[in-house]
Design an enzyme around this catalytic site. Structure first.
Site, mmCIF file in Angstrom:
data_model
loop_
_atom_site.group_PDB
_atom_site.id
_atom_site.type_symbol
_atom_site.label_atom_id
_atom_site.label_comp_id
_atom_site.label_asym_id
_atom_site.label_seq_id
_atom_site.Cartn_x
_atom_site.Cartn_y
_atom_site.Cartn_z
ATOM 1 N N TYR A 237 -3.625 -5.578 15.586
ATOM 2 C CA TYR A 237 -3.622 -4.750 14.381
ATOM 3 C C TYR A 237 -3.145 -3.341 14.735
ATOM 4 O O TYR A 237 -3.874 -2.550 15.330
ATOM 5 C CB TYR A 237 -5.015 -4.768 13.714
ATOM 6 C CG TYR A 237 -5.091 -5.880 12.682
ATOM 7 C CD1 TYR A 237 -4.565 -7.138 12.979
ATOM 8 C CD2 TYR A 237 -5.633 -5.681 11.417
ATOM 9 C CE1 TYR A 237 -4.584 -8.164 12.045
ATOM 10 C CE2 TYR A 237 -5.663 -6.706 10.470
ATOM 11 C CZ TYR A 237 -5.135 -7.938 10.797
ATOM 12 O OH TYR A 237 -5.144 -8.945 9.868
ATOM 13 N N PHE A 238 -1.917 -3.057 14.333
ATOM 14 C CA PHE A 238 -1.320 -1.771 14.695
ATOM 15 C C PHE A 238 -1.702 -0.670 13.699
ATOM 16 O O PHE A 238 -1.200 0.439 13.784
ATOM 17 C CB PHE A 238 0.205 -1.911 14.801
ATOM 18 C CG PHE A 238 0.673 -2.653 16.036
ATOM 19 C CD1 PHE A 238 -0.234 -3.228 16.919
ATOM 20 C CD2 PHE A 238 2.027 -2.776 16.321
ATOM 21 C CE1 PHE A 238 0.195 -3.914 18.063
ATOM 22 C CE2 PHE A 238 2.468 -3.442 17.451
ATOM 23 C CZ PHE A 238 1.560 -4.023 18.319
ATOM 24 N N ASP B 49 -6.516 -14.535 2.104
ATOM 25 C CA ASP B 49 -7.624 -13.822 2.746
ATOM 26 C C ASP B 49 -8.467 -13.082 1.717
ATOM 27 O O ASP B 49 -8.022 -12.787 0.611
ATOM 28 C CB ASP B 49 -7.083 -12.802 3.771
ATOM 29 C CG ASP B 49 -6.152 -11.781 3.126
ATOM 30 O OD1 ASP B 49 -5.348 -12.183 2.257
ATOM 31 O OD2 ASP B 49 -6.238 -10.592 3.461
ATOM 32 N N GLU B 50 -9.675 -12.775 2.086
ATOM 33 C CA GLU B 50 -10.556 -11.837 1.407
ATOM 34 C C GLU B 50 -10.565 -12.018 -0.115
ATOM 35 O O GLU B 50 -10.221 -11.103 -0.860
ATOM 36 C CB GLU B 50 -10.138 -10.399 1.769
ATOM 37 C CG GLU B 50 -10.263 -10.121 3.257
ATOM 38 C CD GLU B 50 -9.879 -8.704 3.649
ATOM 39 O OE1 GLU B 50 -10.571 -8.130 4.488
ATOM 40 O OE2 GLU B 50 -8.883 -8.174 3.122
ATOM 41 N N ASP C 206 0.043 -6.895 -3.143
ATOM 42 C CA ASP C 206 -1.370 -6.675 -2.829
ATOM 43 C C ASP C 206 -1.998 -5.966 -4.017
ATOM 44 O O ASP C 206 -1.329 -5.760 -5.048
ATOM 45 C CB ASP C 206 -1.527 -5.872 -1.524
ATOM 46 C CG ASP C 206 -2.798 -6.273 -0.773
ATOM 47 O OD1 ASP C 206 -3.885 -6.150 -1.355
ATOM 48 O OD2 ASP C 206 -2.703 -6.726 0.384
ATOM 49 N N HIS D 54 -6.550 -10.153 -3.457
ATOM 50 C CA HIS D 54 -5.580 -9.052 -3.333
ATOM 51 C C HIS D 54 -4.552 -9.127 -4.461
ATOM 52 O O HIS D 54 -3.340 -9.055 -4.221
ATOM 53 C CB HIS D 54 -4.927 -9.078 -1.954
ATOM 54 C CG HIS D 54 -5.883 -8.696 -0.856
ATOM 55 N ND1 HIS D 54 -6.353 -7.408 -0.712
ATOM 56 C CD2 HIS D 54 -6.474 -9.422 0.128
ATOM 57 C CE1 HIS D 54 -7.191 -7.362 0.328
ATOM 58 N NE2 HIS D 54 -7.290 -8.571 0.847
ATOM 59 N N TRP E 108 -0.665 -2.777 8.479
ATOM 60 C CA TRP E 108 -1.178 -2.489 7.135
ATOM 61 C C TRP E 108 -1.024 -0.996 6.907
ATOM 62 O O TRP E 108 -1.233 -0.190 7.825
ATOM 63 C CB TRP E 108 -2.650 -2.905 7.034
ATOM 64 C CG TRP E 108 -2.850 -4.349 7.377
ATOM 65 C CD1 TRP E 108 -3.320 -4.848 8.560
ATOM 66 C CD2 TRP E 108 -2.545 -5.483 6.558
ATOM 67 N NE1 TRP E 108 -3.342 -6.226 8.512
ATOM 68 C CE2 TRP E 108 -2.870 -6.638 7.303
ATOM 69 C CE3 TRP E 108 -2.026 -5.633 5.268
ATOM 70 C CZ2 TRP E 108 -2.694 -7.925 6.806
ATOM 71 C CZ3 TRP E 108 -1.861 -6.919 4.767
ATOM 72 C CH2 TRP E 108 -2.188 -8.046 5.526
ATOM 73 N N THR E 109 -0.680 -0.609 5.669
ATOM 74 C CA THR E 109 -0.242 0.782 5.494
ATOM 75 C C THR E 109 -1.117 1.594 4.535
ATOM 76 O O THR E 109 -0.643 2.563 3.946
ATOM 77 C CB THR E 109 1.230 0.804 5.013
ATOM 78 O OG1 THR E 109 1.326 0.071 3.781
ATOM 79 C CG2 THR E 109 2.158 0.203 6.038
ATOM 80 N N GLU E 110 -2.383 1.231 4.411
ATOM 81 C CA GLU E 110 -3.271 2.063 3.583
ATOM 82 C C GLU E 110 -3.170 3.532 3.999
ATOM 83 O O GLU E 110 -3.123 4.426 3.168
ATOM 84 C CB GLU E 110 -4.734 1.628 3.736
ATOM 85 C CG GLU E 110 -5.089 0.328 3.058
ATOM 86 C CD GLU E 110 -5.007 -0.852 4.019
ATOM 87 O OE1 GLU E 110 -4.191 -0.813 4.963
ATOM 88 O OE2 GLU E 110 -5.766 -1.825 3.809
ATOM 89 N N ARG F 98 0.849 -1.203 0.000
ATOM 90 C CA ARG F 98 0.000 0.000 0.000
ATOM 91 C C ARG F 98 0.877 1.243 0.000
ATOM 92 O O ARG F 98 0.576 2.230 -0.640
ATOM 93 C CB ARG F 98 -0.932 -0.021 1.212
ATOM 94 C CG ARG F 98 -2.220 -0.802 1.017
ATOM 95 C CD ARG F 98 -2.002 -2.249 0.631
ATOM 96 N NE ARG F 98 -3.222 -3.012 0.477
ATOM 97 C CZ ARG F 98 -3.770 -3.758 1.441
ATOM 98 N NH1 ARG F 98 -3.196 -3.880 2.625
ATOM 99 N NH2 ARG F 98 -4.886 -4.425 1.201
HETATM 100 C C1 ACM Z 1 -6.115 -9.234 6.619
HETATM 101 O O1 ACM Z 1 -6.090 -8.327 7.464
HETATM 102 N N1 ACM Z 1 -6.881 -9.110 5.533
HETATM 103 C C2 ACM Z 1 -5.328 -10.442 6.762
#
Ligand code: ACM
Ligand code: ZN
Length: 742
Positions: free
Chosen positions: A409-410, A317-318, A182, A255, A459-461, A153
């Site tokens: 989740y940081f 995932d997802e 991703d 992703h 995660w760096t969105e 991201r």
């Molecule tokens: C995730 O947070 N989609 C693994």
């Protein structure tokens, strides 16, 4: 011997709890100080015997760069001596500081951990370098102590990644999960498929603000960057010297938009689309046809030799099945292999990767969705949607890394202040991280060995620069290190004392942009007869200087500095402004309390509370505080069930105009409005009338215009999250906060 061990244990505990602060974080198993300290000169002598395999040069550099001491290696005597332990607990070490410093180690890694501890033990005050006389023995609680970094991201340079690894090493983490691909960027050179980086590593524009904000505005400059295979090797080698294993993640089948922008022929539709410019979950995933499987295996054939560690992460995932359901190739794949659902097709796809990686001597690890449709033989699971996936995998005797969103989740907020920089949502406070236990409740203890450990994910969105990476991981990563390393009882207050005394000054000296949330004033509400009591709390209670509020309101200030706020028939909003003065400056907390007729009277909740978002139980719905947005765990009660039932009894029969109910909609976090609410009311608790309301917005006023003494609510959740939204197909979370009546 038994008594000696007991004696050591008592001293260790007393040093832990009676003011002798241990400067080592994560806290070692045993830390005993005897008073006094050894003063070191600029030159330290190290005995050459039993040096660890990483050898003289490493030790020389370590003492010079990390401690500021020159080393002379000698054959006889010496201020530092190494000893090798045999038959010791894996990765255990001890440090004994008396007339000299004796480091005993069981493995090269444990010797490295001992040096990290030594570094934190050494105090440099008024030009002298001192080390307290002490005895330490230590070993890790979990074998997987992970930190993840999403470089898709937002891209981070090799030197930034090395900085991340240095921090990990300081806190004895040993697994770096490198999220390399991703939807929004492909970041690893693959020689057979150059377009992956030529096209897939460039995102021309990026959404401004949050994924949920409207209208959507996109802006440049382009976000680009990737690591050459030489750079990957450089990072892996660097990590190896810090006893950190790098786990690369190559996302599939979902992703995948960056890869499919480069090679659309491996999607279901073949339509060329740009690298994704916004955040979320997309229908465009890898097609399950044989050609795609071969494409991904040949990518893995270049990935495997770059990473000497055991695990390769394949995401999983997802992955919405929207396109697979419509795709002739995917449907043919199902038919050919006798697969009954698209979930089984995903399982087939993952099994192909599992077999391939196993044939290369590697082990596949994936997010917990890889359980759906059947877990493949050798796979390990990373549990992120709570701990349920991890529990299920352990029951099937697969290895598990716990990384639940609630604690790990940081990218979530770390305070409820409006001044926090934009984040995805969620609330993962330092205290919550500290309370993390990778062994979930409800797991039969015979299955504990399947839980390898835990990991935080970054995660760096919403994290575009390195200073914000620092902000999001510190000090939470330090709290996590203790949750993963330190065995036995842990105490958050004690941790805060050590953090404040030793690690925050260290971070400050290195100009690290850590969060100051622990210095923020907080409020605590408890239930009282006829209302609530509120207490303003600061890390140092003497720092609270003033609390202002409307003196004409129905409030009494108590001698202990607490405030009592009474129920009122008509809703009335009160504002408190509390100020404290700390080393960080003046902090101001503005707290709005809604007085109403059931203030402080907990709702009786029939539905079991969730372990992730239990709030304060029924008091969450009557404590006068409205749920914060961006949401945090504190003022919200979260449920992941189809129906939530609750009730309350008023003092007497009362005329009710209506009832206010407040729900949260945060769809990127799988939190949706419920479908409907049933309100039942009664004068005597025996004969009931019911009204039904559909829920279409967050704050709702449902008109009753009736007299009642007893009220029951049934909140009915949606069956599942709609297609095309994050978590589609799953039961959504339902979040509620204050309920009041007028
Ligand atoms: C995730 O947070 N989609 C693994
Ligand atoms: Zn397909």
């Amino acid at each position: 011997m038994k008594y000696f061990v007991l004696f050591i244990f008592i001293i260790a505990l007393s040093s832990k709890y009676l003011g002798q602060l241990c400067p080592i974080i994560p806290h070692p198993t045993t830390y005993v100080t005897t008073g006094g300290s050894m003063v070191l000169e600029n030159l330290i002598s190290v005995n050459k015997a039993n040096l660890p395999t990483f050898g003289e040069d490493f030790i020389k550099l370590f003492f010079a760069n990390e401690i500021g001491l020159n080393v002379a290696f000698i054959n006889e005597g010496g201020q530092v001596k190494f000893k090798q332990l045999s038959n010791a607990y894996p990765d255990s070490y001890s440090i004994d500081v008396k007339e000299n410093i004796v480091i005993s180690y069981s493995s090269p890694a444990s010797c490295f951990y001992a040096l990290q501890s030594l570094k934190q033990l050494i105090q440099t005050e008024s030009n002298s370098i001192e080390i307290p006389f002490c005895f330490i023995s230590d070993e890790p609680k979990f074998v997987w102590r992970g930190m993840h970094l999403d470089v898709s991201r937002h891209f981070f340079s090799v030197s930034e990644v090395k900085q991340y690894l240095d921090w990990m090493a300081r806190y004895k983490f040993n697994s770096f999960h490198w999220h390399l691909t991703d939807d929004q960027g492909w970041r690893i050179e693959i020689k057979a498929y150059p377009k992956l980086t030529e096209i897939g590593s460039i995102r021309e524009k990026t959404l401004v603000g949050h994924a949920s904000s409207k209208p959507e505005i996109y802006q440049g400059p382009a976000e680009k960057g990737f690591y050459t295979q030489e750079e990957i090797k450089e990072v892996v080698e660097y990590a190896n010297k810090l006893f950190i294993t790098v786990v690369p993640e190559i996302e599939m089948p979902g992703h995948a938009r960056a890869a499919l922008a480069a090679y659309p022929e491996f999607s279901c539709t073949g339509v060329q689309m740009p690298v994704a410019q916004t955040w979320g979950v997309f229908d465009e995933i890898f097609c399950s046809k044989d050609e795609t499987i071969q494409f991904l295996q040949s990518i893995l054939s270049e990935v495997v030799p770059l990473f000497p560690g055991k695990y390769i992460h394949i995401g999983g995932d997802e992955a919405p099945k929207t396109n697979w359901k419509k795709c002739q190739n995917c449907q043919a794949q199902m038919k050919k292999n006798g697969l009954k659902s698209e979930e089984e097709l995903q399982s087939y796809f993952i099994q192909k990767m599992d077999k391939y990686l196993t044939s290369k001597g590697k082990t596949l690890i994936g997010w917990d969705e890889i359980l759906e449709g059947g877990l493949s033989d050798n796979a390990a699971v990373m549990s992120w949607r709570g701990t349920e996936g991890g529990i299920e995998a352990a029951k099937q005797h697969h290895y598990v890394v716990m990384s639940p969103g609630s604690h790990c989740y940081f990218d979530h907020y770390q305070s409820d202040r409006k001044t926090e920089p934009l984040a995805i949502g969620g609330y993962t406070s330092l205290e919550k991280v500290y309370s993390f236990n990778p062994i979930p409740e409800g797991l039969p203890s015979s299955l504990d060995p399947f839980i390898l450990g835990g990991q935080a994910n970054l995660w760096t969105e919403y994290i575009a620069d390195w200073k914000q990476v620092e902000y999001m991981i510190f000090p939470r990563m330090i709290a996590l290190s203790e949750a993963l390393w330190t065995a036995g009882e842990r105490d958050y207050t004690h941790f805060l004392e050590r953090l404040e005394k030793y690690e925050l000054p260290y971070l400050k000296s290195k100009n690290v942009n850590y969060s100051k949330a622990i210095y923020y004033l907080k409020s605590e509400v408890v239930s009282e007869s006829n209302g609530i009591e509120i207490d303003f709390e600061a890390i140092d209670s003497s720092s609270i200087i003033t609390v202002d509020y409307d003196k004409s309101a129905d409030v009494t200030q108590r001698k202990n500095g607490k405030f009592r706020i009474f129920k009122t028939k008509r809703p009335n909003m009160l504002r408190f402004v509390a100020k404290s003065k700390t080393a960080q400056g003046i902090d101001t907390l503005k707290l709005d309390i809604l007085q109403h007729r059931t203030l402080g009277q907990p709702w009786i909740i029939e539905t079991p509370l969730s372990s992730s978002y239990p709030g304060k139980g029924g008091l969450t719905l009557s404590d006068g505080t409205l749920g914060a947005r961006p949401w945090n765990g504190k003022e919200w009660l979260g449920f992941n069930v189809k129906e939530v039932k609750m009730s309350i009894e008023l003092n007497e029969k009362q005329k009710l105009d209506g009832i206010y109910l407040s729900f949260l909609s945060a769809e990127s976090s799988w939190i949706h409005l419920p479908e409907k609410v049933l309100i039942e009311y009664s004068n005597n608790g025996e004969s009931w009338k019911t009204k039904e309301f559909r829920v279409t917005k967050e704050l709702n006023h449902y008109v009753l215009n009736k007299k009642a003494k007893f009220i029951r609510l049934t909140v009915v959740n949606k069956d599942s999250i709609e297609d095309g939204k994050p978590g589609s197909g799953h039961l959504p979370w339902l979040f509620m906060d204050e309920i009041w009546m007028d």
